[in-house]
Write an enzyme that holds these catalytic residues in place. Structure first.
Site, PDB file in Angstrom:
ATOM      1  N   GLY A 208       0.347  95.968  84.071  1.00  0.00           N
ATOM      2  CA  GLY A 208      -0.185  96.041  82.716  1.00  0.00           C
ATOM      3  C   GLY A 208      -0.832  97.347  82.325  1.00  0.00           C
TER       4      GLY A 208
ATOM      5  N   ASN B  53       0.544  99.818  80.783  1.00  0.00           N
ATOM      6  CA  ASN B  53       0.961 100.137  79.405  1.00  0.00           C
ATOM      7  C   ASN B  53       0.207  99.265  78.397  1.00  0.00           C
ATOM      8  OD1 ASN B  53       3.301 102.174  79.111  1.00  0.00           O
ATOM      9  ND2 ASN B  53       3.819 101.029  80.945  1.00  0.00           N
TER      10      ASN B  53
ATOM     11  N   ARG C 164      17.654  77.650  82.378  1.00  0.00           N
ATOM     12  CA  ARG C 164      17.388  78.926  81.690  1.00  0.00           C
ATOM     13  C   ARG C 164      17.264  78.673  80.188  1.00  0.00           C
ATOM     14  NH1 ARG C 164      15.385  83.137  84.448  1.00  0.00           N
ATOM     15  NH2 ARG C 164      15.363  84.974  83.087  1.00  0.00           N
TER      16      ARG C 164
ATOM     17  N   ASN D 241      10.678  98.565  73.420  1.00  0.00           N
ATOM     18  CA  ASN D 241      10.555  98.591  74.879  1.00  0.00           C
ATOM     19  C   ASN D 241      10.240 100.004  75.340  1.00  0.00           C
ATOM     20  OD1 ASN D 241      10.942  97.580  77.651  1.00  0.00           O
ATOM     21  ND2 ASN D 241      12.808  98.807  77.649  1.00  0.00           N
TER      22      ASN D 241
ATOM     23  N   HIS E 243      10.842 102.541  78.445  1.00  0.00           N
ATOM     24  CA  HIS E 243      11.667 102.713  79.643  1.00  0.00           C
ATOM     25  C   HIS E 243      11.262 104.025  80.307  1.00  0.00           C
ATOM     26  CE1 HIS E 243      15.064 102.189  82.333  1.00  0.00           C
ATOM     27  NE2 HIS E 243      15.309 103.466  82.162  1.00  0.00           N
TER      28      HIS E 243
ATOM     29  N   ASP F 181      18.621  98.620  77.398  1.00  0.00           N
ATOM     30  CA  ASP F 181      18.141  99.988  77.107  1.00  0.00           C
ATOM     31  C   ASP F 181      19.082 100.724  76.146  1.00  0.00           C
ATOM     32  OD1 ASP F 181      17.377 100.198  80.625  1.00  0.00           O
ATOM     33  OD2 ASP F 181      16.124  99.462  78.986  1.00  0.00           O
TER      34      ASP F 181
ATOM     35  N   GLN G 203       1.318 108.414  83.219  1.00  0.00           N
ATOM     36  CA  GLN G 203       0.129 109.101  82.697  1.00  0.00           C
ATOM     37  C   GLN G 203       0.482 110.059  81.548  1.00  0.00           C
ATOM     38  OE1 GLN G 203      -1.163 110.785  86.445  1.00  0.00           O
ATOM     39  NE2 GLN G 203      -2.903 109.369  86.587  1.00  0.00           N
TER      40      GLN G 203
ATOM     41  N   GLU H 181       4.420 107.549  79.223  1.00  0.00           N
ATOM     42  CA  GLU H 181       4.415 106.154  78.768  1.00  0.00           C
ATOM     43  C   GLU H 181       3.153 105.771  78.006  1.00  0.00           C
ATOM     44  OE1 GLU H 181       5.647 103.246  81.691  1.00  0.00           O
ATOM     45  OE2 GLU H 181       6.575 104.827  82.847  1.00  0.00           O
TER      46      GLU H 181
HETATM   47  C1  GRF Z   1       6.379 100.812  85.102  1.00  0.00           C
HETATM   48  O1  GRF Z   1       7.354 101.265  86.019  1.00  0.00           O
HETATM   49  C2  GRF Z   1       6.748 101.287  83.737  1.00  0.00           C
HETATM   50  O2  GRF Z   1       7.393 102.532  83.814  1.00  0.00           O
HETATM   51  C3  GRF Z   1       7.708 100.264  83.257  1.00  0.00           C
HETATM   52  O3  GRF Z   1       7.243  99.026  83.806  1.00  0.00           O
HETATM   53  C4  GRF Z   1       6.496  99.297  85.010  1.00  0.00           C
HETATM   54  C5  GRF Z   1       5.157  98.607  85.040  1.00  0.00           C
HETATM   55  O4  GRF Z   1       4.420  99.000  83.938  1.00  0.00           O
HETATM   56  N1  GRF Z   1       7.748 100.243  81.820  1.00  0.00           N
HETATM   57  P1  GRF Z   1       2.965  98.334  83.638  1.00  0.00           P
HETATM   58  O5  GRF Z   1       1.968  99.030  84.519  1.00  0.00           O
HETATM   59  O6  GRF Z   1       3.052  96.852  83.981  1.00  0.00           O
HETATM   60  O7  GRF Z   1       2.714  98.607  82.185  1.00  0.00           O
END
Ligand code: GRF
Length: 200
Positions: free
Chosen positions: A12, A14, A66, A108, A110, A151, A178, A181
Site C-alpha cells: 500500500g 501507493n 470466479r 492503474n 504500472h 496494461d 520513490q 510512482e
Molecule cells: C509495486 O511493485 C508497484 O510498482 C506496483 O505494485 C507494487 C506494490 O505497490 N504498482 P504498493 O506498495 O502496494 O502500492
C-alpha cells in the site's frame, strides 16, 4: 468532489502516497471513500484504517466460483459509488463487467515505461528483473486508463527513472516507487479531479 475508490493487494505505499498528498491539500477536490483489497493481510488495509478510511476485503478465496467473486467485487465497488477507481498495486484481473460499467473511470499504476516490460506476467518485482535483464539505462512508471487488455489503456502520465550500475531488482523497484510512482499516481488523480484529462 471526486469520490475515489482504491484497490490494493499488498504493502500500500501507493495508497499511502495518495493519502498523504490529499492530507497536504495537493489532490484537488477529492475524497477516498473506500479501499478494497483481495488480500485480508494486505498492510494497505492497515494504512486505510490508520487514515480513517473504510477498508474491505473481497477475496476470491471466499467464493465458490470466479463469477461469484466478480459479483461481490462489483457490488463492493457500487456500494461506494466512486467517480474514479484507482488500482494501486492491485494484482487481480479486473472483471469485464467492472470495466464496462466504469469505462474510462479506472486507472492503474504500472512500474515501467509502457509499452516496455508490461502485459501478462509483468507485475511487481518481475518488471524490474526484466528491465535489469535487458540492460535498459532508463525505466520508470506509467499511469494509464484500464481497458479489457493488460496494461493497454490510454496513457495519462509517465515519469522516467535512471537505472544505476549494480542495481538489484529491489533497489530499482524502490527508486521507481520513490521517484515516479508516488508522484505520478497522485498527479494523475489531481489532473482528473481538475478535469484536465481528455480521452480520445
Ligand atoms: C509495486 O511493485 C508497484 O510498482 C506496483 O505494485 C507494487 C506494490 O505497490 N504498482 P504498493 O506498495 O502496494 O502500492
Amino acid at each position: 468532489m471526486l469520490k475515489i475508490l482504491v484497490c490494493v493487494s499488498g504493502g500500500g505505499t501507493n495508497l499511502q502516497a495518495i493519502i498523504e498528498k490529499q492530507a497536504a491539500g495537493e489532490l484537488g477536490d477529492t475524497k477516498i471513500v473506500r479501499v478494497i483489497s483481495n488480500n485480508a493481510n494486505a498492510y494497505a488495509l492497515e494504512r486505510a484504517r490508520n487514515a480513517g478510511i473504510e477498508g474491505v476485503c473481497v477475496s476470491p478465496k471466499a467464493y465458490e466460483s470466479r463469477e461469484d467473486f466478480h459479483k461481490a467485487f462489483l457490488s463492493a465497488i457500487d456500494e461506494a459509488a466512486p467517480d474514479l477507481i484507482v488500482l494501486a498495486g492491485f494484482l487481480v484481473v479486473i472483471p469485464k463487467e467492472v470495466i464496462q460499467k466504469y469505462r474510462n473511470r479506472i486507472i492503474n499504476i504500472h512500474p515501467s515505461l509502457i509499452p516496455a516490460f508490461c502485459g501478462t506476467g509483468y507485475y511487481g518485482l518481475k518488471v524490474h528483473e526484466a528491465a535489469l535483464e535487458r540492460g535498459v539505462k532508463v525505466t520508470g512508471a506509467t499511469v494509464h486508463f484500464v481497458d479489457e487488455g493488460t496494461d493497454t489503456g490510454p496513457i495519462i502520465l509517465q515519469k522516467a527513472v535512471y537505472v544505476c550500475e549494480g542495481d538489484t531488482p529491489q533497489e530499482l523497484q524502490l527508486r521507481v516507487m520513490q521517484e515516479a510512482e508516488w508522484e505520478i499516481l497522485p498527479g494523475a488523480i489531481r489532473l482528473i479531479a481538475e478535469g484536465k484529462v481528455q480521452l480520445g
